[in-house]
Design a protein around this motif. Structure first.
Motif, short mmCIF file in Angstrom:
data_model
loop_
_atom_site.label_atom_id
_atom_site.label_comp_id
_atom_site.label_asym_id
_atom_site.label_seq_id
_atom_site.Cartn_x
_atom_site.Cartn_y
_atom_site.Cartn_z
N THR A 37 7.22 -2.89 0.65
CA THR A 37 6.20 -3.34 1.59
C THR A 37 6.89 -3.85 2.85
O THR A 37 8.06 -4.20 2.83
CB THR A 37 5.33 -4.48 1.00
OG1 THR A 37 6.18 -5.61 0.71
CG2 THR A 37 4.62 -4.02 -0.26
N ARG A 64 -3.16 1.74 2.05
CA ARG A 64 -2.13 2.32 1.21
C ARG A 64 -1.81 3.74 1.68
O ARG A 64 -2.71 4.58 1.76
CB ARG A 64 -2.59 2.38 -0.25
CG ARG A 64 -2.69 1.03 -0.92
CD ARG A 64 -2.94 1.21 -2.40
NE ARG A 64 -2.89 -0.06 -3.10
CZ ARG A 64 -2.65 -0.17 -4.40
NH1 ARG A 64 -2.45 0.93 -5.12
NH2 ARG A 64 -2.61 -1.34 -4.98
N TYR A 92 1.40 -2.80 3.77
CA TYR A 92 1.88 -1.57 3.14
C TYR A 92 2.77 -0.81 4.13
O TYR A 92 2.64 -0.97 5.34
CB TYR A 92 0.71 -0.70 2.70
CG TYR A 92 -0.04 -1.25 1.51
CD1 TYR A 92 0.62 -1.43 0.30
CD2 TYR A 92 -1.38 -1.57 1.59
CE1 TYR A 92 -0.06 -1.95 -0.80
CE2 TYR A 92 -2.07 -2.07 0.49
CZ TYR A 92 -1.40 -2.26 -0.70
OH TYR A 92 -2.06 -2.77 -1.79
N GLU A 128 -5.17 -7.85 -0.15
CA GLU A 128 -6.16 -7.14 0.64
C GLU A 128 -7.47 -7.92 0.74
O GLU A 128 -8.37 -7.73 -0.06
CB GLU A 128 -6.41 -5.76 0.04
CG GLU A 128 -5.16 -4.87 -0.02
CD GLU A 128 -5.45 -3.53 -0.66
OE1 GLU A 128 -6.61 -3.09 -0.62
OE2 GLU A 128 -4.52 -2.94 -1.23
N TRP A 149 0.62 -1.34 -6.63
CA TRP A 149 1.59 -0.77 -5.71
C TRP A 149 2.99 -1.19 -6.14
O TRP A 149 3.28 -2.37 -6.30
CB TRP A 149 1.32 -1.27 -4.29
CG TRP A 149 2.27 -0.70 -3.27
CD1 TRP A 149 3.37 -1.29 -2.75
CD2 TRP A 149 2.21 0.61 -2.71
NE1 TRP A 149 4.00 -0.44 -1.88
CE2 TRP A 149 3.31 0.74 -1.83
CE3 TRP A 149 1.32 1.68 -2.85
CZ2 TRP A 149 3.55 1.90 -1.09
CZ3 TRP A 149 1.56 2.83 -2.11
CH2 TRP A 149 2.67 2.93 -1.24
N HIS A 172 -3.43 -3.05 5.64
CA HIS A 172 -3.86 -3.01 4.25
C HIS A 172 -4.21 -1.60 3.78
O HIS A 172 -4.88 -1.45 2.75
CB HIS A 172 -5.07 -3.93 4.05
CG HIS A 172 -4.73 -5.38 4.16
ND1 HIS A 172 -5.69 -6.39 4.16
CD2 HIS A 172 -3.53 -6.02 4.29
CE1 HIS A 172 -5.10 -7.56 4.28
NE2 HIS A 172 -3.79 -7.36 4.36
#
Length: 327
Positions: free
Chosen positions: A118, A320, A136, A126, A114, A318
């Motif tokens: 954030t 995405r 995220y 995670e 990623w 967590h």
């Protein structure tokens, strides 16, 4: 015989009487003046100006001691971690050192790292252990506003709480009174009647403080791992801490209690949960809300409940986002 003396008169050129001129020796370095020496040295060292025969460390006064302290501190931490690895249980150790991928299970986060922002500004770890780590960013949604409406004051205090707030304000985006609503005048999900919160808030900042003090702190939700804490917060807000707590404990295989306060048994059950705890909890909440919609409202709010679950499912700490939503 008469003797005669002969005198010879020599006529000499006038140049024969010229004086000899003295010739001095050439000057050496010792004969030069101080000014001449400085000028000569300056000219000779010009090609080497600003050059160094070795690399210099730019250390300010006191930094050497500080660096030594940091090294000693790092060594002490490493020694303590190794000791904890030998003496603590896996659960206890991973609660304390969640990023130790060699000893603690790490969730699969995909092949692509990623690279976006954030919530909290750090790396998202995670797993089912980490507490108060980064989350995220929010995900765009087709049914709710795609705006970040929080003040951002709580992002550094608790990223998971901040993400729950973002979802609440997207879902509960206004103030007003709905006919037959037992909560009366409601602002950002906070009802003013005694049947509900019994509080009137004037703006989102007051709502943020209310949710933090009367939910997150009061029921110790922040003690849960990030993977599920924001989800549990949203359930407490929607159904009340008592109902949400009983559901969540049942979901974890624990006996029911009188309120929704998080305790060590809940934390341990989350640490040891096998499977996708976020989506499995969303499935349980979806089934419960659809039963409520059918039994209490004759299905009239079924679509609204389903839309809310879809929003929450895409906005776990967590999870995405396929389409990230930034401030």
């Amino acid at each position: 015989m008469k003797k005669y003396s002969v005198f010879l008169l020599l006529l000499l050129s006038p140049y024969a009487y010229a004086k000899l001129q003295a010739t001095g020796f050439p000057k050496t370095y010792a004969d030069t003046t101080f000014t001449e020496r400085i000028a000569n040295a300056t000219e000779g060292y010009k090609p080497f100006m600003n050059k160094r025969a070795y690399m210099e460390l730019d250390i300010v006064p006191g930094e050497e001691q500080y660096t030594d302290h940091m090294i000693a501190q790092a060594e002490a931490i490493a020694e303590q971690q190794e000791h904890d690895a030998q003496t603590l249980s896996t659960t206890e150790y991973c609660l304390k050192y969640p990023s130790d991928s060699a000893r603690c299970p790490q969730a699969t986060v995909g092949s692509t790292p990623w690279t976006g922002q954030t919530i909290g500004g750090g790396l998202v770890i995670e797993n089912n252990y980490v507490v108060n780590g980064s989350c995220y960013p929010a995900a765009k949604d087709r049914n709710f506003t795609n705006k970040i409406l929080t003040s951002g004051r709580y992002e550094k205090i608790s990223p998971a709480f901040e993400k729950a707030l973002i979802t609440i304000f997207r879902k509960e985006g206004s103030c007003g009174t709905i006919k037959n609503d037992p909560c009366g005048y409601t602002c950002y999900g906070i009802g003013s009647s005694a049947n509900c919160s019994g509080v009137v808030v004037k703006n989102r900042e007051e709502a943020e403080d209310f949710y933090y003090e009367h939910y997150w702190k009061k029921y110790k939700i922040g003690q849960l791992p990030d993977v599920i804490s924001s989800d549990y917060m949203l359930a407490c807000m929607a159904s009340g801490p008592g109902t949400a707590g009983k559901q969540f404990r049942s979901f974890l295989g624990l006996s029911a209690t009188e309120n929704g306060t998080v305790d060590t048994s809940m934390v341990s059950a989350v640490n040891n949960y096998s499977g996708d705890i976020h989506n499995n909890w969303m499935n349980k909440r979806d089934a419960f809300l659809q039963r409520v919609a059918a039994q209490r409202y004759n299905g009239s709010v079924s679509r609204g409940y389903a839309n809310a679950i879809e929003l929450k499912r895409k906005n776990g700490c967590h999870v995405r986002p396929a389409e990230p939503l930034y401030r």
